[in-house]
Design a protein around this motif. Structure first.
Motif, short mmCIF file in Angstrom:
data_model
loop_
_atom_site.label_atom_id
_atom_site.label_comp_id
_atom_site.label_asym_id
_atom_site.label_seq_id
_atom_site.Cartn_x
_atom_site.Cartn_y
_atom_site.Cartn_z
N GLN A 93 0.83 -1.20 0.00
CA GLN A 93 0.00 0.00 0.00
C GLN A 93 0.87 1.26 0.00
O GLN A 93 0.59 2.22 -0.70
N GLN A 154 2.96 3.52 -7.52
CA GLN A 154 2.47 2.15 -7.43
C GLN A 154 2.81 1.36 -8.70
O GLN A 154 3.13 0.18 -8.63
N ASP A 172 -0.69 -5.82 -1.07
CA ASP A 172 -1.33 -5.43 0.18
C ASP A 172 -1.95 -4.05 0.00
O ASP A 172 -1.22 -3.05 -0.05
N GLU A 173 -3.25 -4.00 -0.13
CA GLU A 173 -3.98 -2.74 -0.33
C GLU A 173 -3.31 -1.89 -1.41
O GLU A 173 -2.93 -0.73 -1.15
N GLY A 176 -4.93 1.49 -1.82
CA GLY A 176 -5.32 2.16 -0.59
C GLY A 176 -4.91 3.62 -0.52
O GLY A 176 -5.57 4.43 0.11
N ASN A 177 -3.81 3.98 -1.17
CA ASN A 177 -3.32 5.35 -1.11
C ASN A 177 -3.57 6.11 -2.41
O ASN A 177 -2.93 7.13 -2.65
N THR A 205 -7.33 -6.48 0.20
CA THR A 205 -7.96 -5.19 -0.12
C THR A 205 -9.21 -4.91 0.71
O THR A 205 -9.86 -5.83 1.22
#
Lengths: 236, 459
Positions: A93, A154, A172-173, A176-177, A205
């Motif tokens: 993430q 990313q 992992d996520e 998310g950001n 997620t």
């Protein structure tokens, strides 16, 4: 690709709350080769712990966990390192890029720890540029990660994860950001990568769009798998 | 390792300020370490190389004396012969054996006008050494050889030096008498100690000029063998020679002049018996390495000879103690610096947890992480060590400059008090790198054992 049976994992607590804190209480699931699996669940449900086990970052658990035919609990530190280096790719993430290295050097970082035959610097950089082109940030060659947007960071992290053509991508996520447009682009990129290279995707997620796009959704609640099925089926 | 080297280089650049601050103590410690080691080596070079040469021993016959009032009576022969020389050649660790012979007749020298403006008449102390002992030691060493026996050749009469072949002079016949004949100069060497004593002490007392050794080469001195200022010692017959200084060597007799051995043997035979040609007063034994001195000395004493003690052993011991004490102090400084290095690396490891976690996630083994941290420490040590050695060298130059400009001349005053050898530099760098690696050992171990899952997943 993944076969998990009766996975249990606890953390030892110190101080006033000294004792064992069980996080995974017997997790069973399978992920087939080339599948896109989403692991969902509330915060603290054990998703990230499961990801750490799948990625060989933690081998202190009980039960049977086989990834790409390897029983992770039986591997030594060197074997687990080689597994992380060649068999899987991580996407986090928080991107986890090294700001003092250039974008190409970040992508080529796994090559520095390869044990079976070193590559020349030229070969490393060529492969890194090729991957940056694949994930759509070819124009960032020579830049530092600090100058990139969240979505570009990313993509850079995904390029690094793909360096050794892994069989399994563990994320992992990953959105998310990111804002929704960037998140959608990243999901599309994952699907394209899966379709083009056949890489197996396992994504932890909270994002319902990712879960909806997945072939399989594994929901973890209170340390056990509550639900495992197709993404759209779960959404419904 | 080369790929890990790229990471090490990157980290060094990235944390340059931290490392620079951490290495201050190492720089100071290594500077002190290199300074005192170089000072010890330099002083050792002067003391054991020039004042008390330690790679050679002087062997004499075992003396047995009986003290009768102020007189010490010898009860055994105090000379050595060719058989003794052969025995010494057979001792393990001996590189060469060079007999020395004293002139057993009195001799007087007359000269000095070329140097100090007046001729001086003085008794001469004369030793003879094997020319092989000084071969190659100074530029004129090939001239240091025995001259043809004047009694075996027919002399050519002359009126002036120009009438004689080059390298000869027109002077008194060997055994005296009327007229002049062409003669060979007898080559001599002198000890630099004499020059040191002259320049350091005598010239001040007598208000004489300071002498340059290069200027003295070629200076001549008339010699009368058999003559003496002590009337009772004078021989019935005198031999006339002219000595020519061909070089300086610490193998020469400290006070007096040194001639080729066969030349002295010729005079001794002339005034004594034929066997005087092989009666040596001492034998110089060259040792293969300084480390073997004690073993060779012991073996020689077991053969029944005596090794003269020139004070080298005590001087060497004192210098070793001096070097040891200051090296120990420097080691303590570097040791304290290593503790500082440890603190800095602990802090850096803590700050770089995420970076270490990332490297672990992409395949770094624990040993790779350990090697990266220790590699950084070794590089910090090598760079700090190099700066420390540079600082020590610069300080030594200042020290030498101050000595040359502001300290009065004294015997054996060296141009430099320091000897920076390649070995010393390598030792200092190795020491610096070693201590930094030692300081970073625990932080590297902690970094290698860090739980990457906790760092990367924020658990």
């Amino acid at each position: 690709m993944i076969r998990a049976r009766g996975i249990r994992k606890s953390y030892r607590l110190a101080g006033a709350r000294a004792g064992e804190l069980p996080v995974l209480r017997g997790v069973d699931f399978d992920v087939e080769d080339g599948e896109f699996a989403a692991v969902i669940g509330r915060s603290g449900s054990g998703k990230s712990t499961l990801l750490a086990l799948l990625g060989g970052l933690d081998s202190d658990y009980s039960g049977e966990l086989k990834v790409a035919g390897k029983d992770l609990r039986t591997l030594s530190d060197a074997e687990l390192s080689a597994y992380r280096n060649a068999t899987i790719g991580f996407v986090f993430q928080a991107f986890h890029l090294l700001d003092h290295l250039s974008c190409e050097d970040n992508v080529a970082l796994p090559a520095l720890f390869r044990v079976d035959g070193k590559e020349s610097k030229e070969a490393r950089l060529t492969r890194a540029r090729e991957l940056m082109d694949t994930v759509g940030i070819a124009d960032k060659i020579g830049a530092r990660p600090g100058t990139l947007s969240g979505g570009q960071k990313q993509r850079l992290a995904i390029a690094r994860a793909l360096y050794h053509r892994p069989k399994l991508l563990i994320c992992d996520e990953p959105t998310g950001n990111l804002d929704s447009a960037s998140a959608a682009a990243i999901i599309a990129l994952f699907r394209r990568l899966r379709d083009e290279s056949g890489v197996t995707l396992t994504i932890v997620t909270h994002d319902p769009t990712i879960a909806a796009a997945a072939d399989r959704v594994i929901e973890i609640r209170d340390g056990v798998v509550e639900l495992a099925g197709g993404g759209e089926e779960v959404q419904a | 390792m080369s790929s890990l080297g790229a990471i090490v280089r990157g980290n060094l650049r990235n944390n340059a300020v931290h490392f620079a601050l951490a290495s201050v103590g190492v720089i100071v410690g290594i500077a002190a370490f290199a300074f005192f080691l170089a000072l010890g080596a330099g002083v050792r070079e002067v003391v054991l190389g020039k004042i008390f040469p330690l790679d050679q021993l002087e062997v004499i016959a075992k003396s047995m004396t009986l003290d009768v009032g102020p007189v010490s009576l010898g009860l055994a022969s105090d000379v050595l012969d060719e058989k003794a020389a052969e025995q010494l050649r057979g001792v393990a660790g001996v590189r060469g054996v060079y007999p020395k012979m004293k002139l057993t007749a009195p001799a007087i020298g007359l000269g000095g006008k070329q140097i100090i403006g007046n001729d001086i008449r003085t008794e001469l102390i004369i030793d003879g050494v094997d020319p092989a002992l000084v071969q190659g030691e100074f530029s004129g060493s090939d001239q240091f050889r025995v001259v043809p026996d004047p009694l075996a050749t027919t002399p050519t009469a002359c009126a002036a030096d120009s009438a004689c072949p080059k390298d000869m002079y027109c002077g008194k016949p060997y055994r005296g008498g009327p007229g002049k004949v062409c003669r060979d100069y007898v080559p001599v060497i002198a000890s630099p100690h004499m020059l040191e004593i002259y320049n350091g002490s005598l010239r001040r007392a007598y208000n004489l000029p300071r002498l340059n050794p290069d200027f003295l080469i070629g200076v001549t001195l008339d010699m009368q063998v058999g003559a003496s200022m002590v009337q009772a010692a004078e021989k019935d017959e005198l031999l006339y020679e002219k000595l020519k200084l061909v070089g300086f060597s610490d193998k020469a007799v400290p006070l007096g002049v040194t001639l080729p051995l066969s030349q002295v043997a010729r005079y001794n035979v002339h005034f004594g018996a034929p066997e005087a040609a092989t009666r040596y007063h001492s034998i110089i034994v060259k040792i293969e390495s300084k480390d073997q001195v004690a073993a060779v000395a012991k073996a020689i004493e077991e053969l029944g000879f005596e090794v003269t003690d020139g004070g080298a052993e005590q001087a060497g011991f004192l210098i070793s103690v001096f070097v040891l004490v200051f090296s120990l102090l420097s080691t303590i400084i570097v040791g304290i610096a290593a503790v500082n290095i440890m603190h800095v690396f602990f802090m850096l490891v803590y700050e770089r947890q995420r970076e270490i976690g990332i490297m672990r996630a992409v395949g770094a083994r624990r040993s790779d992480i350990q090697r990266i941290i220790l590699g950084e420490a070794a590089c910090v040590g090598l760079i700090a060590g190099a700066i420390g050695v540079g600082l020590a060298y610069a300080t030594s130059r200042v020290f030498d400059y101050v000595s040359a400009q502001h300290l009065p001349d004294f015997p054996y005053k060296p141009e430099t008090y320091f000897a920076f050898s390649v070995d010393l530099v390598a030792l200092a760098l190795g020491f610096a790198a070693g201590f930094c690696v030692l300081g970073a050992w625990l932080p590297a171990r902690r970094a290698a054992r860090m739980d990457p899952a906790a760092v990367l997943t924020g658990r």
